[in-house]
Design a protein around this motif. Structure first.
Motif: not given
Length: 676
Positions: A225-250
């Motif tokens: 429940x810590x804010x640090x973990x939520x922030x890390x998960x927030x950036x990790x979700x971004x990284x995963x989505x950027x990898x999934x949508x790489x061709x579309x975002x290009x």
């Protein structure tokens, strides 16, 4: 036949037969060297494929004697085989079991990790407890059980060397413990848990959080429940989505992907129809939607001027009988799966806009007439200021909001103010410098309708039920923010000034239904577009009260329009069933792109991307779909001249037709003005 008699069915002796292979020398050519040769591996008498190594047992094992005895019996049995009639070599068919790899020829080896940590205090307490148990000291046993030092240094026996050594070890351990704790407290932060004995330690140098062994189990919930973990998960979700949508975002950025290059090559080689041969079209990239937005109507869109990858989307119903709680989502290109910020309301959201001077401020207009301003840098779902209890609050839905810069006082200093338009007929200016003050720029009034009487004489229409006209849209001129346009529910467009709140500067008549949107051209300051429920889009010149061009493409209400930020002759619109893209340099009669989504949802809003060749379309199911514009005509070098040239050519064509203006509202003087 008895056992002593030899068997009549003896082996054929095929193993004794030997054949001499004839060696034939071949002359290889260059073509033979390029041929593929297949080699098949087979077992021989000395080489076999299945290798089953023997099993070794330690000589100290308990079963070693029985294994030696069994091996000795097998050796004696093998010796008696030679010349014995009981043994016959004979081939037979057996079941072919599946091949086994070396990795599965043995049972799986399981591993288990076990660890323990012992400090100087643990070792000392254990040793002291054993010594005290031997001596039979009850008091000292209780103290050792509690984990404290058994005796102070002053109580040690001077005559015993063993006690002196123990006291010295105890003193050294206490010093090392205190110095270690002081070092930890100086380099990091000690946080005690609710249990009292559990603690976390965070190093300032490395930022790594360590958990003491006695607190590992109980602090698991606090870590999750810590804010640090939520922030890390927030950036990790971004990284995963950027990898999934790489061709579309290009594609969104305008970069060529590997798939596009391979597709173009295959189309060129195979003779297929290429994308360029298809003409202007839309390519769907992705949609901004999540479980929170499912089933909600997209009512408004607004781009952030500072971060052009961030767009705010408002969700709210238009009908009074189908109202739902409102929602605002701030979507980012870095995470198309879930919004960066969400704000909830008890009423539907009908309008919103990002501030230009302070891009972190987002204003939201509600169906009940309320206005709330949020700071998107904060994650709290609370507005920093609102007018929910203000006496100047609108009494009807707010349909559009605008941040504009106006001169403050007599000097050159400019301040940003907020302007809202509502169905209650008021165009209100809000200031946040001292509270949330407001005053009305204009109260929209209905215009009297004229009806044709006998002998072409006009007569007055019916009496008004209300003197006020509902406002649906407003837009300020880019070069002079003191001048603005207001579209009304009765179909009129009024040109107003912030300096006069009693009368209109001009009124434009042409629409037969409510005007949903009016927009000044970003390239030609005198032209503006409007769309209405009468199925039409009209282009106006501010010096002419009648439209100069009208566009009819369907029999549906046109809900929203948007100028292209890159071309003066391109604009987009949406009706209930399709999204249309018009290029006036190609045609003024038909759109160059008509796209009907397969979802069947009603389209409600449209906007061009600020930093990409893409179009964003919102619908009644809560989706904001991103489309890429492909194969559009090149942008003109001189934007204003190109638009005026298109309009002049269109008006000249209409003037050449006989009776061209009998049922049209185009003024022939306008064509001459553009030609001049």
């Amino acid at each position: 036949m008895t056992d002593d008699e030899p068997s009549a069915d003896l082996g054929s002796g095929w193993g004794d037969i030997r054949h001499k292979r004839e060696e034939i020398k071949e002359n290889l050519t260059e073509s033979d060297l390029e041929k593929q040769v297949e080699l098949v591996l087979q077992e021989t008498e000395t080489i076999w494929l299945l290798d089953m190594p023997g099993v070794c047992v330690s000589a100290e094992n308990e079963e070693a004697d029985s294994i030696r005895e069994r091996n000795q019996r097998y050796i004696e049995l093998s010796k008696s085989r030679a010349g014995n009639d009981r043994y016959v070599e004979k081939g037979m068919n057996t079941f072919n079991e599946p091949y086994k790899f070396k990795t599965i020829q043995t049972q799986r080896v399981t591993y288990s990790d076990a660890g323990v940590m012992a400090t100087n205090w643990d070792m000392y307490d254990t040793y002291a407890a054993e010594e005290d148990a031997k001596k039979g000291s009850t008091d000292e046993e209780e103290e050792d059980h509690e984990g404290t030092i058994s005796r102070p240094i002053s109580e040690t026996k001077t005559g015993s060397g063993e006690e002196t050594t123990r006291d010295r070890a105890r003193l050294a351990s206490a010093r090392s413990k205190s110095s270690g704790r002081a070092t930890l407290e100086s380099r990091g932060t000690m946080v005690s848990s609710t249990a009292g004995t559990e603690s976390l330690f965070t190093s300032k140098d490395t930022g790594v959080t360590a958990v003491y062994p006695d607190a590992a189990g109980s602090t698991e919930e606090s870590i999750l429940q810590s804010d640090r973990l939520k922030k890390d998960l927030f950036f990790m979700e971004r990284v995963v989505n950027l990898n999934s949508y790489q061709s579309k975002q290009a594609s969104f950025r305008g970069f060529s992907t590997v798939e596009d290059i391979d597709k173009e090559k295959s189309e060129a080689v195979g003779g297929q129809i290429s994308v360029a041969d298809m003409g202007p079209n839309l390519d769907r990239l992705w949609s901004y939607n999540c479980p929170l937005t499912k089933g909600r109507n997209v009512s408004c869109l607004s781009w952030n001027s500072h971060n052009q990858d961030l767009i705010a989307v408002g969700y709210g119903q238009y009908d009074f009988t189908r109202q739902k709680p409102g929602l605002v989502c701030c979507w980012s290109l870095k995470n198309p799966e879930y919004p960066e910020r969400t704000y909830t309301f008890s009423e539907g959201v009908t309008a919103l806009d990002f501030s230009k001077a302070n891009p972190n401020l987002l204003v939201v207009g509600l169906y009940n007439g309320g206005v709330a301003i949020f700071n998107v840098r904060s994650t709290t779902d609370e507005p920093i200021i609102d007018n929910f209890s203000s006496p100047g609050k609108h009494t009807a839905p707010i349909w559009q909001l605008h941040w504009i810069e106006k001169e403050r006082g007599s000097g050159e200093e400019r301040a940003e103010v907020l302007v809202s338009v509502s169905t209650d007929g008021r165009i209100t200016q809000w200031s946040i410098r001292k509270g949330f003050e407001s005053y009305d720029l204009m109260k929209l009034k209905r215009l009297p309708t004229r009806m044709q009487g006998s002998k072409n004489k006009e007569k007055k229409g019916e009496a008004f039920i209300s003197r006020h006209a509902g406002g649906f849209c407003v837009d300020f001129q880019k070069h002079d923010t003191n001048i603005y346009l207001a579209g009304t529910e009765e179909g009129h467009i009024h040109k107003c000034s912030c300096s006069y709140n009693e009368q209109y500067l001009e009124s434009y008549n042409g629409h037969a239904g409510p005007v949903y949107k009016v927009l000044w051209s970003p390239f030609v300051p005198d032209l503006f577009l409007s769309c209405s429920a009468d199925w039409s889009i009209r282009m106006w010149h501010q010096d002419q009260i009648s439209p100069i061009l009208s566009f009819f493409s369907s029999t549906k209400s046109v809900f929203d329009i948007c100028w292209s930020p890159r071309s003066s002759v391109v604009f987009a619109c949406v009706n209930e069933a399709a999204v249309e893209v018009w290029d006036l340099s190609v045609s003024t009669l038909d759109p160059v792109i008509v796209y009907t989504p397969v979802s069947g949802a009603r389209l409600t809003s449209v906007t061009f991307a600020m930093n990409s060749e893409c179009l964003l379309v919102g619908d009644s199911e809560g989706q904001v779909t991103v489309y890429q514009l492909r194969c559009m005509a090149p942008y003109p070098d001189k934007q204003a001249e190109e638009l005026q040239k298109v309009i002049s050519a269109s008006l000249a064509t209409q003037l050449k037709r006989p009776n061209a203006f009998e049922n049209s509202s185009v003024d022939s003087n306008m064509s001459q003005e553009f030609f001049d």
